[in-house]
Design an enzyme around this catalytic site. Structure first.
Site, mmCIF file in Angstrom:
data_model
loop_
_atom_site.group_PDB
_atom_site.id
_atom_site.type_symbol
_atom_site.label_atom_id
_atom_site.label_comp_id
_atom_site.label_asym_id
_atom_site.label_seq_id
_atom_site.Cartn_x
_atom_site.Cartn_y
_atom_site.Cartn_z
ATOM 1 C CG ASN A 136 -0.144 -0.057 2.503
ATOM 2 O OD1 ASN A 136 0.534 0.899 2.853
ATOM 3 N ND2 ASN A 136 -0.187 -1.181 3.218
ATOM 4 C CG PHE B 246 -2.866 5.937 13.116
ATOM 5 C CD1 PHE B 246 -2.133 5.848 14.282
ATOM 6 C CD2 PHE B 246 -2.921 7.160 12.456
ATOM 7 C CE1 PHE B 246 -1.461 6.950 14.789
ATOM 8 C CE2 PHE B 246 -2.252 8.274 12.943
ATOM 9 C CZ PHE B 246 -1.519 8.173 14.113
HETATM 10 O O1 PMT Z 1 2.852 6.206 6.345
HETATM 11 P P1 PMT Z 1 2.224 7.500 5.838
HETATM 12 O O2 PMT Z 1 2.446 7.703 4.367
HETATM 13 O O3 PMT Z 1 2.618 8.680 6.662
HETATM 14 O O4 PMT Z 1 0.637 7.355 5.993
HETATM 15 C C1 PMT Z 1 0.046 7.326 7.264
HETATM 16 C C2 PMT Z 1 -1.103 6.327 7.348
HETATM 17 C C3 PMT Z 1 -2.235 6.772 6.436
HETATM 18 C C4 PMT Z 1 -0.636 4.926 6.929
HETATM 19 C C5 PMT Z 1 -1.563 6.291 8.856
HETATM 20 O O5 PMT Z 1 -1.978 7.574 9.221
HETATM 21 C C6 PMT Z 1 -2.663 5.274 9.092
HETATM 22 O O6 PMT Z 1 -3.831 5.530 8.924
HETATM 23 N N1 PMT Z 1 -2.261 4.040 9.518
HETATM 24 C C7 PMT Z 1 -3.153 2.899 9.721
HETATM 25 C C8 PMT Z 1 -3.387 2.231 8.407
HETATM 26 C C9 PMT Z 1 -4.221 0.966 8.548
HETATM 27 O O7 PMT Z 1 -3.742 -0.082 8.271
HETATM 28 O O8 PMT Z 1 -5.418 1.127 9.039
HETATM 29 P P2 PMT Z 1 -6.471 -0.078 9.234
HETATM 30 O O9 PMT Z 1 -7.741 0.640 9.413
HETATM 31 O O10 PMT Z 1 -6.376 -1.046 8.125
HETATM 32 O O11 PMT Z 1 -6.000 -0.797 10.555
HETATM 33 C C10 PMT Z 1 -6.431 -0.378 11.838
HETATM 34 C C11 PMT Z 1 -5.326 -0.591 12.861
HETATM 35 O O12 PMT Z 1 -5.054 -1.990 12.992
HETATM 36 C C12 PMT Z 1 -4.019 0.066 12.493
HETATM 37 O O13 PMT Z 1 -3.478 0.620 13.672
HETATM 38 C C13 PMT Z 1 -3.153 -1.092 11.984
HETATM 39 O O14 PMT Z 1 -1.757 -0.890 12.270
HETATM 40 C C14 PMT Z 1 -3.702 -2.285 12.780
HETATM 41 N N2 PMT Z 1 -3.620 -3.564 12.054
HETATM 42 C C15 PMT Z 1 -4.296 -3.744 10.889
HETATM 43 C C16 PMT Z 1 -4.240 -4.980 10.274
HETATM 44 C C17 PMT Z 1 -3.478 -6.025 10.847
HETATM 45 N N3 PMT Z 1 -3.397 -7.205 10.267
HETATM 46 N N4 PMT Z 1 -2.829 -5.805 11.989
HETATM 47 C C18 PMT Z 1 -2.892 -4.606 12.606
HETATM 48 O O15 PMT Z 1 -2.270 -4.397 13.655
#
Ligand code: PMT
Length: 401
Positions: free
Chosen positions: A211, A324
């Protein structure tokens, strides 16, 4: 609260070394940040760079002499010393280090340094053997004990042809240390685990699912926490960002590798901030060799990755957990769902998809969602500023812990 050098009075001392040209860039960086910078040059510094360069860029007269042209003693250095918020000597030669360690003031810079009572940073830069010389090391230790901050020189090829320690750190790193030393240490004693960047899930040896995460948001959180005194471990997917200073970095590629690194470092962590954009799926059976384009259509089977944050939520104990949420729609609903499902204290929700926020940008527009159902929308701002506000909120959760 984010610390800045805006409107701060900074005195930049420049000594005679080839790295003096880098001080010009440091001056420009400080000015760009809104600092008032005054420059003091030693006699030998002027053999490397002319005072006029510093004068033009600082917009201030440069102090080069303890005595004015008419023979009277200049009191400029005393006046500047009283008003300075911070002093940086870059490059600091063995000569100034030796003088300061022994309380000698025999020119404009050394007398100024003796009179200065503000935060003082020395950035040694010299030939490796000179730097390693026992007297120089002894002097540096003495100066540290006297309260000076010493920024360790970088290693690499030196102007004299030798290789090793002695290079002046990059001006961006010197500015980073200045900000760090000026920042109150409200996270001192806290162990903070941050994840950043994307993961890569290989389809074959040359292709992967990933991504657009650049790592900027997570690196900003890690840097801000380090500035505030935390011991920071940063678990980072592939990024092109320079390694932040004074932070333990564990570099990973896949979600599975990230999970291993996170759980290995879980026990000692007080605060975990998961900024990384983790792949929810990985190819079930990645090809050992490059897939050839023989068929018009191929099927790729994906296996769900472990939700690392959800597992952290199960093992939460008294740790602070922050996630996040990157969404393209229904930010509030989706962020609150993640908050509950993953047992988090705070979710920082951001809409992704616009080039001016979220992935890749230096700016982010975030809304913070809390366990008690409240929310705090923040305006678009630099990711460094978002990071500090997030840390302010974390400190407010347990103000006395
Ligand atoms: O890196 P940059 O270019 O500065 O961009 C920043 C960002 C947009 C990546 C950041 O601000 C952000 O939103 N990060 C979270 C991205 C994400 O994966 O979101 P999600 O909604 O899919 O996941 C929710 C949370 O679960 C996140 O904290 C993620 O780290 C965590 N997760 C998700 C999937 C997984 N298998 N394990 C996890 O721990």
């Amino acid at each position: 609260m984010q610390t800045s050098v805006k409107d701060k009075n900074i005195v930049l001392g420049v000594c005679g070394g080839i790295a003096a040209y880098k001080s010009v860039k440091l001056l420009r960086l400080l000015k760009k940040q809104g600092a008032n910078v005054k420059v003091i040059m030693t006699q030998s510094a002027q053999l490397f760079v002319g005072p006029l360069t510093f004068e033009a860029l600082s917009g201030q007269p440069v102090c080069t002499n303890l005595f004015e042209k008419d023979g009277s003693v200049s009191i400029r250095h005393i006046d500047w010393a009283e008003k300075a918020d911070a002093v940086i000597v870059a490059p600091a030669t063995a000569n100034i280090i030796g003088k300061l360690a022994n309380g000698i003031g025999d020119d404009a810079l050394s007398t100024f340094m003796l009179a200065a009572t503000s935060l003082a940073i020395l950035c040694p830069s010299m030939n490796t053997h000179m730097f390693e010389n026992r007297a120089v090391q002894r002097n540096l230790e003495r100066l540290k004990a006297d309260g000076y901050y010493v920024v360790a020189p970088a290693s690499g090829e030196l102007a004299c042809g030798a290789k090793g320690y002695g290079r002046l750190p990059e001006p961006e790193d010197i500015l980073d240390r200045l900000l760090c030393y000026l920042t109150p240490k409200d996270l001192k004693g806290k162990n903070l685990l941050v994840t950043a960047g994307p993961t890569r899930e290989h389809i074959d040896p040359v292709r992967f699912i990933s991504n657009p995460s650049s790592g900027k948001m997570g690196y900003a959180v890690a840097r801000a926490a380090e500035h505030r005194g935390a011991n920071v471990i940063l678990i980072a997917g592939p990024t092109t960002l320079p390694d932040p200073l004074n932070i333990t970095i564990i570099k990973i590629q896949t979600a599975q590798e990230m999970a291993v690194a996170v759980f290995e470092n879980l026990e000692n962590s007080h605060i975990i901030i998961k900024t990384a954009a983790v792949s929810d799926y990985r190819p079930l059976d990645p090809a050992k060799q490059k897939i050839k384009k023989k068929k018009d259509k191929i099927t790729l089977f994906l296996q769900k990755n472990q939700d690392i944050l959800k597992e952290l939520g199960r093992k939460k104990k008294d740790r602070i957990l922050v996630g996040f949420a990157a969404e393209t729609e229904d930010l509030e609903e989706n962020a609150n769902k993640k908050l509950k499902e993953k047992n988090l204290d705070i979710v920082a929700g951001n809409l992704v998809g616009s080039p001016s926020s979220g992935f890749g940008s230096d700016i982010n527009e975030v809304t913070l969602f809390y366990k008690d159902g409240t929310k705090k929308p923040l305006p678009a701002m630099k990711k460094d500023a978002v990071a500090h506000i997030l840390l302010d909120q974390i400190c407010a959760l347990h103000p006395h812990s």
